[in-house]
Design an enzyme around this catalytic site. Structure first.
Site: not given
Ligand code: NAI
Ligand code: FAD
Length: 473
Positions: A190, A452
């Site tokens: 993610g 531009h």
């Molecule tokens: P995420 O929800 O973006 O991604 C989690 C990933 O882990 C998903 O692809 C999911 O399918 C996978 N996953 C879940 N359980 C699993 C397992 N047991 N085994 C393998 N894969 C598994 O969550 P993440 O990266 O932890 O970030 C959390 C939140 O923080 C994001 O949803 C976002 O809202 C926020 N965030 C936002 C950012 C931005 O706006 N640039 C940057 C970082 C975080």
């Protein structure tokens, strides 16, 4: 001494909470904010996950690591010799910590400027009586007419693999690795997995990302996700999809992850450090919701309606601790809207125009619906796309990967979604957000004069592409 009473007490000083407190004060309320985050000296560090272990420090490290990669790989193209390029990780982390502290201090200054009373410590419900809420604020007990809960979220744990922040890292540990690991494992492809994976890959780690789902970046427009997968692979980021994680074993010298790959074969990944980024869970630890009968949903989030009202009178909740995307700007918008609703105004949060950004290289940014969502919703649409390869500024920057893609209603031409992968996508997306807020058509953007040479010309050209009349491609 009489008990201090406030019109509005905010529990949690992250982007949802501190912004809500400031807006409440601007509206003439006597406002307070309680936040328990401590800096390394035990002092206050308001700003929440975003400032301390999220948005801000991750972007600081992304910047440092991008400079490093540019110096190593791209300076030569400009005729610049940079031999023996090296990274001092401790200095990079130190700079990141300074950036965080500047933001913490900035929030404390804003509290003073806006006359928001700040309490450093835990905020928890004591009781509700006589139309007021009694709240423990650190060592004191205070009274509140309105309460805004903004207690944020925590990293989700993988069962059997608790974070030790030495070998098995949450986002916190991932931002503080002392030396570049030779091999880094990431569970979850993610936003955090890709951003933190990019930081350490650029600095020299061999990074393997294990993802449970069979599709890469399922929430992103398919064509963008496909382009991203191609480019990340080229950069050397290994991503395995459709895996099932088994036992995770941590020893002194590293971590091994047993998993089943997409074909069902048993595999083992041995790494020096492992980041687990499999989503985040709402945080109500210490809030003592039982004392007042505050209702949580089955995920542990505070239950709210569309206006962020909880089941209790005059108690509101915003940000990561409630439903919706876990994004700092979503938390801020809700914080402002709630303060305005308390003042009898019509707070406004448009969930359809919340932008998303993934700060990889190239950056990925989007607003509105993806092509696959429009198909699933049975919407008739037109698509227009323009590659950065055909944009003069992108060529001058030496950063021509990616494209801008517009999706517009087939009949009305109203913009339904804009998807960007490429340089400064995080900045370019704002134009699309503004356009969608004003219900603009693709034609509107196509008719607007864009400077531009600028990357924003790719946005204009993608809008022209909806009507099949690009000028530079
Ligand atoms: P995420 O929800 O973006 O991604 C989690 C990933 O882990 C998903 O692809 C999911 O399918 C996978 N996953 C879940 N359980 C699993 C397992 N047991 N085994 C393998 N894969 C598994 O969550 P993440 O990266 O932890 O970030 C959390 C939140 O923080 C994001 O949803 C976002 O809202 C926020 N965030 C936002 C950012 C931005 O706006 N640039 C940057 C970082 C975080
Ligand atoms: P938080 O920021 O989590 O703040 C909650 C605060 O409440 C904390 O300070 C906590 O200590 C305090 N608190 C909790 N309980 C109590 C209590 N009982 N008493 C007193 N204080 C309490 N989002 C983006 O939009 N862009 C990004 O680039 C981005 N990057 C991210 C990178 C990472 C690594 C992570 C982990 C997250 C990132 N996010 C990003 C998500 C963003 O950080 C969150 O969506 C945002 O911080 C949520 O704000 P909030 O105010 O709801 O909660």
């Amino acid at each position: 001494m009489s008990t201090k009473q406030f019109d509005v007490v905010v529990i949690g000083g992250g982007p949802g909470g501190y912004i809500a407190a400031i807006r409440a004060a601007q509206l003439g309320f006597n406002a307070a904010c309680i936040d328990e985050w401590k800096n390394e000296k035990g002092g206050p560090a308001p700003g929440g996950t975003c400032t301390n272990v999220g948005c801000i420090p991750s972007k600081a490290l992304l910047q440092s690591s991008e400079h490093f990669e540019h110096a190593k790989l791209h300076f030569a193209d400009h005729g610049i010799t940079a031999d023996n390029v090296a990274i001092d990780v401790a200095k990079m982390i130190g700079r990141k910590n300074t950036v965080v502290k500047q933001n913490n201090d900035g929030i404390l200054y804003l509290f003073k400027k806006n006359k928001v009373s700040f309490f450093h410590g835990r905020g928890s419900f004591v009781a509700a009586k006589d139309g007021l809420y009694e709240i423990k604020a650190g060592e004191e007990v205070i009274l509140a007419k309105h309460v805004i809960l903004a207690t944020g979220s925590n990293a989700r744990q993988l069962p059997g693999a608790p974070f030790d922040e030495v070998n098995i890292l949450s986002n916190d540990g991932a931002l503080n690795i002392a030396d570049v690991p030779k091999k880094l494992g990431v569970i979850g492809s993610g936003v955090i997995g890709l951003e933190m994976g990019s930081v350490w890959r650029r600095l020299g780690a061999e990074v393997t990302v294990l993802e449970g789902l069979p599709t890469f970046l399922g929430a992103v427009d398919e064509s963008v996700a496909k382009e991203a997968a191609k480019l990340f692979k080229k950069q050397g980021l290994k991503i395995e999809l459709g895996v099932k994680i088994g036992e995770v074993k941590s020893a002194k010298d590293g971590v091994t992850v047993a998993y089943t790959d997409a074909k069902g074969a048993a595999q083992t990944l041995a790494v020096d450090k492992l980041i687990i980024s499999i989503g985040r869970v709402p945080n109500t630890i210490g809030l003592n919701p039982e004392a007042v009968g505050l209702k949580l949903d089955e995920r542990g989030a505070i239950e709210v309606d569309g206006d962020c009202k909880t089941n209790l009178p005059n108690v509101w909740a915003v940000g990561d601790v409630v439903r919706g995307p876990m994004l700092a700007h979503k938390a801020e918008e809700e914080g402002v809207a709630v303060a305005e609703r308390i003042a009898g105004q019509h707070g406004h949060v448009n969930f359809n125009t919340i932008p998303w950004v993934i700060y990889t290289s190239p950056e990925i940014a989007w607003v509105g619906r993806t092509e696959q969502q429009l198909k699933a919703d049975g919407v008739e649409y037109k698509a227009g796309q323009f590659p950065f390869l055909a944009n003069g500024r992108a060529r001058a920057l030496g950063d021509t990967n990616g494209f801008v893609k517009f999706l517009a209603d087939a009949k009305t031409d109203e913009i339904l979604g804009v998807h960007i992968i490429g340089p400064m996508a995080s900045e370019l997306i704002s134009e699309a957000v503004v356009a969608m807020e004003f219900k603009a058509s693709a034609e509107d953007i196509a008719r607007i004069c864009h400077a531009h040479p600028s990357l924003s010309e790719a946005t204009k050209e993608a809008a022209l592409a909806v009507d099949k009349r690009t000028l530079n491609f």
